[in-house]
Design a protein around this motif. Sequence first.
Motif, PDB file in Angstrom:
ATOM      1  N   CYS A 404      19.782  69.867  30.276  1.00 40.63           N
ATOM      2  CA  CYS A 404      20.359  69.648  28.960  1.00 40.63           C
ATOM      3  C   CYS A 404      19.775  70.630  27.938  1.00 40.63           C
ATOM      4  O   CYS A 404      18.563  70.758  27.800  1.00 40.63           O
ATOM      5  N   ARG A 405      20.625  71.324  27.233  1.00 45.68           N
ATOM      6  CA  ARG A 405      20.151  72.345  26.280  1.00 45.68           C
ATOM      7  C   ARG A 405      19.525  71.713  25.042  1.00 45.68           C
ATOM      8  O   ARG A 405      18.611  72.277  24.452  1.00 45.68           O
ATOM      9  N   CYS A 422      23.325  64.353  26.448  1.00 44.79           N
ATOM     10  CA  CYS A 422      23.574  64.627  25.024  1.00 44.79           C
ATOM     11  C   CYS A 422      25.059  64.638  24.716  1.00 44.79           C
ATOM     12  O   CYS A 422      25.466  64.501  23.577  1.00 44.79           O
ATOM     13  N   CYS A 425      26.445  69.695  25.479  1.00 44.43           N
ATOM     14  CA  CYS A 425      26.002  70.998  25.983  1.00 44.43           C
ATOM     15  C   CYS A 425      26.719  71.258  27.303  1.00 44.43           C
ATOM     16  O   CYS A 425      27.282  70.342  27.900  1.00 44.43           O
ATOM     17  N   CYS A 428      25.464  68.920  30.183  1.00 44.27           N
ATOM     18  CA  CYS A 428      25.870  67.517  30.129  1.00 44.27           C
ATOM     19  C   CYS A 428      27.394  67.359  30.187  1.00 44.27           C
ATOM     20  O   CYS A 428      27.897  66.347  30.638  1.00 44.27           O
TER      21      CYS A 428
END
Length: 636
Positions: A404-405, A422, A425, A428
């Motif tokens: 996840c970023r 999240c 991103c 995700c």
Amino acid sequence: MYPPALRQAQGGPEPSRGTGADTPARAGATAGPYDALLLDVLHRVWGFSDFRPLQRDAMHAALDARDSLVVLPTGGGKSLCFQAPAIASNQLAIVVSPLISLMKDQVDGLRVDGVAASYLNSTLLPGQRDEVLASIRDERCRLLYVSPERIVADGALRRLLQQTGIRFIAIDEAHCISQWGHDFRPEYRQLGALRDEFPGVSVHAFTATATERVRRDIASELRLRDPLVLVGSFDRPNLIYRVLRRGDFHKQLGDVLARHEHEAGIVYCSSRREVESIAAKLQAEGHRAAPYHAGLPDEVRSRHQEAFLDEQIDVVVATVAFGMGIDRSNVRFVLHAGAPRSPEHYQQESGRAGRDGLPAECILIYSGADFGRWRQMLEANGEWNESARTLLRDMERYASATRCRHRALVEYFGQRYDRADCGACDWCLKELDAVPDSVVLAQKIVSCVVRVKQTRGSSHVTDVLLGRATEKVAAAGHDSLSTFGLLRDESAAAIRGYIEQLVVAGFLSREGEPYPVLRLTATGTTLLRGGAACVLYREVRPPSARARSRSSIRDTFVSRIDSDLFDVLRGVRLRLAQARGVPPYVIFHDTTLREMAMRRPKTVDDLRSVYGVGAKKAADFGDAFLDAIRTFRKPD
Ligand code: ADP
Ligand code: ZN
């Protein structure tokens, strides 16, 4: 017109109530003595219904004359933290701000909201300057914006302020004081002297820069006394992060632009030449785009910057010189055509998207060569040291990570990220493609690490796998290994990406400084023996142009009709802005127009309940928008 509650504090340096000593212990949720007053200001002046996280504590510190250091990400609402208490206190507050252009925009914006604000800098004519000084003398002014040079050098101004009394001093963009920040300004160093000139006045520092080191510098240089330190979450949940490996760049850029038709965006390039060629190409394709870089004449640069703020231009193609002081809050995408030199820079630059809190997209398009280029450039400038190397490697890690970023960035800045998904991103949103034979691919790479006896870094291992008989490879005899050329059909960037993934997944580890080598972990050994599952991801699959990007403002409307009305309201805004000579966002933010389009207020009262409509704006602009809503015809 302002509530008189704090009037008695005027003139004296002592806070009107409380000592402030108990501030840190005070729970954020309990209603403090100033809450009703501050909430009234928030609603009346700006049309907001509540505090953003930490704003309440920050405002209380200002009213309590307790020094503070407030660290909030871009868009977190720092300005209100000093503007609202100044208005609520009914006294003058000084705001030190580094950029003349930003100063004017902020003051214009405040005036449209009906706030008595002014600025003093070298651009004022003598008559204008006298008018500002008179407003200070007559105690009509609530917020005075000054440059650091001005407040430090202008003794007459300081004497005037000592006579009239000031409530507090706010230092905006306080990281400019630190050499560890990204924008050091030597003038800021002298601001500590204000302590002696205004001994009883509290000082409040504001910055979006996250690092501990910068924070320490700010506190010591400004000589903050037992400051209340408030650090917000660095996550920007409304930003969607995507990373693509550079392929057919113009197609990749075109896909992004197609998701953001007629919306604002910034394309960052690493060279002026690239800026020029991309801008020219976009213009030729009919986009409202303009170039911006330090090599253009000042006049052209400021024309392009203004056209962007005034919404005459949608896309600015720029070097990183563009951005400081860009207050256009409805930037819907920031695209990097190449990796920046550190996650700090990436956070800073990409963070210019979505300041209005609506969804926006940050796209990094990179290739492995970017990192080599940075290294060369930093070496040439004599800046290639351990920190530069570490930061660049961190950036490469971010780019090639398969996780996840949001989490990656938040954790990088030393905070916890609690969400498992999240929803914003590429990772995700499941836009990454798994390699079908991941285990076999992983085994090839891991066994190459074993063959080079766990003594080499990822570039060397990549060279061996690619079958590149470089000097170093040949000298070590690695061109005769069985793994030499095993992945010759892959690109270097792809292999480096896989290695990064194997490190992140714990099959390999990096050990040793400053030239870390790849080592096998216990799970890596299990993998080699065929006893571990492993999934590697290849080239990111970009979302199709037609797919909802969830970062175009149009995608946030439920119906097409609302979206059409929104466009009509934007037109009204532009007309009003042009008539007043201010940028459109000063009239209303997109967030406000969006809510108007969806709720369709009929009366001024209805309008006052819309987010961002303060009393003054409702009075000045209400009719224009109500008329447009009333006469808006649904298409048949
Ligand atoms: P920063 O200076 O931290 O980048 P700003 O002060 O420019 O952030 O605020 C970002 C946006 O959030 C602005 O559009 C501002 O009007 C809005 N904003 C600030 N505080 C509030 C609040 N309490 N409620 C709603 N919107 C807010
Ligand atoms: Zn995510």
